[in-house]
Motif scaffolding. Structure first.
Motif: not given
Length: 334
Positions: A152-172
């Motif tokens: 689906l095409p990315v909506r044009r009326d967004a106010d935020y982009v939210v990036v979901l996290g995942s684990g970190l290598i070596g904790g950092v």
């Protein structure tokens, strides 16, 4: 036209569902049923009009899935071995291998039942085939609709982009999987701001027990080090799960803008399930996926489907129980 009525009915339900909310698993099932009934009706009509062509279509309908199952089993086993070599022996990494071996075991069971003329084995094999068929149908619906949703095409009326996290290598350190999400989030942000939008980017992820800082902080540092404006980043640093990612990010966005719209970024194998969770969490936004290594995709997709399947466990496990009881009754009345 009457033969196509079930297909038309489910296609109408699919269209209504997509119009109401694209983030519904029911849309996938309705589309799958529409295509299935449409194909069966087409073959039936073809058989009536041209007996030879109809016979060829029926043979193809029976033969191609059987060959496809054999090819799929081999692919899953090979992919499972690759996953273990690259990612280790963790349970989540064994899913494609176990699925492939399960298909091989079912085929061996059916062959053995026929060879031994064992009624008990035949009943067990047919019941197992019914269970696998029921689950496989939903899996194909899941994969097919997830493919469509991801394009689906990315909506044009967004106010935020939210990036979901995942684990970190070596904790950092931000791992490649998370870096892929961040790069896609940055690309979406830049595309929308180029159209005149004023956006903020939310990095979402708390601190795990083996991490030295919250994932959202490592994510923000990754972006800033690569030239992203620090004042356009909002850090959500309390969440531990995807559900909390969405819920806590929603709270931050609503506090600043009750009428917000957003684009949520995760990896492509996770996008559709994240969309289902976003709908459940009341997040007003679309979910898009970032690229994932090809070898990682099968096991990850199986894991995502299993989670969705179990979210509807009352219906799904109820149907599975009915299939098993049906097999028991057939065996009992032999």
């Amino acid at each position: 036209m009457l033969a196509y009525a079930p297909a038309l009915l489910f296609f109408v339900l699919f269209c209504i569902g997509v119009t109401r909310d694209r983030r519904r698993f029911g849309n996938a099932i309705h589309l799958g049923l529409a295509l299935t009934f449409g194909l069966l009706a087409l073959i039936g009509k073809l058989s009536q009009a041209h007996a030879l062509l109809g016979g060829i279509a029926v043979v193809a309908l029976l033969t191609l899935p059987a060959l496809g199952v054999l090819v799929l089993a081999g692919f899953l086993v090979a992919n499972g071995v690759q996953m273990v070599r690259k990612e280790g022996m963790r349970p989540a990494n064994l899913l494609s291998l176990l699925a492939g071996l399960g298909i091989v075991a079912l085929i061996a069971l059916l062959i053995t039942a026929v060879a031994l003329h064992s009624r008990t084995l035949v009943v067990i094999g047919v019941t197992a085939t019914g269970l696998v068929g029921f689950v496989a149908f939903q899996f194909l619906c899941f994969v097919g609709y997830a493919f469509l949703y991801g394009r689906l095409p990315v909506r044009r009326d967004a106010d935020y982009v939210v990036v979901l996290g995942s684990g970190l290598i070596g904790g950092v350190t931000v791992p490649p999987l998370l870096a892929s999400r961040l790069e896609r989030g940055r690309a979406v942000y830049e595309r929308l701001t180029a159209r005149g939008g004023t956006l903020q980017l939310v990095t979402s992820g708390g601190q795990g027990p083996d991490e030295q800082l919250p994932e959202s902080h490592a994510m923000a540092d990754y972006l800033v080090e690569r030239g992203f404006p620090a004042d356009r980043i909002v850090r959500e640093d309390r969440s531990r799960t995807t559900e909390e990612n969405l819920r806590f990010s929603r709270a931050l966005m609503e506090a600043e803008n009750p009428d917000y719209r957003c684009v949520v970024v995760t990896n492509n194998y996770h996008a559709f399930r994240a969309a289902l969770m976003a709908r459940k969490a009341g997040v007003h936004g679309q979910v898009v996926g970032s690229p994932t290594a090809a070898y990682f995709w099968p096991s990850a997709t199986i894991r995502e489907f299993a989670a969705v399947f179990l979210e509807h466990k009352v219906v799904n496990l109820g149907v599975c129980l009915l299939l098993v009881l049906g097999g028991v009754l057939i065996w009992w009345n032999r």
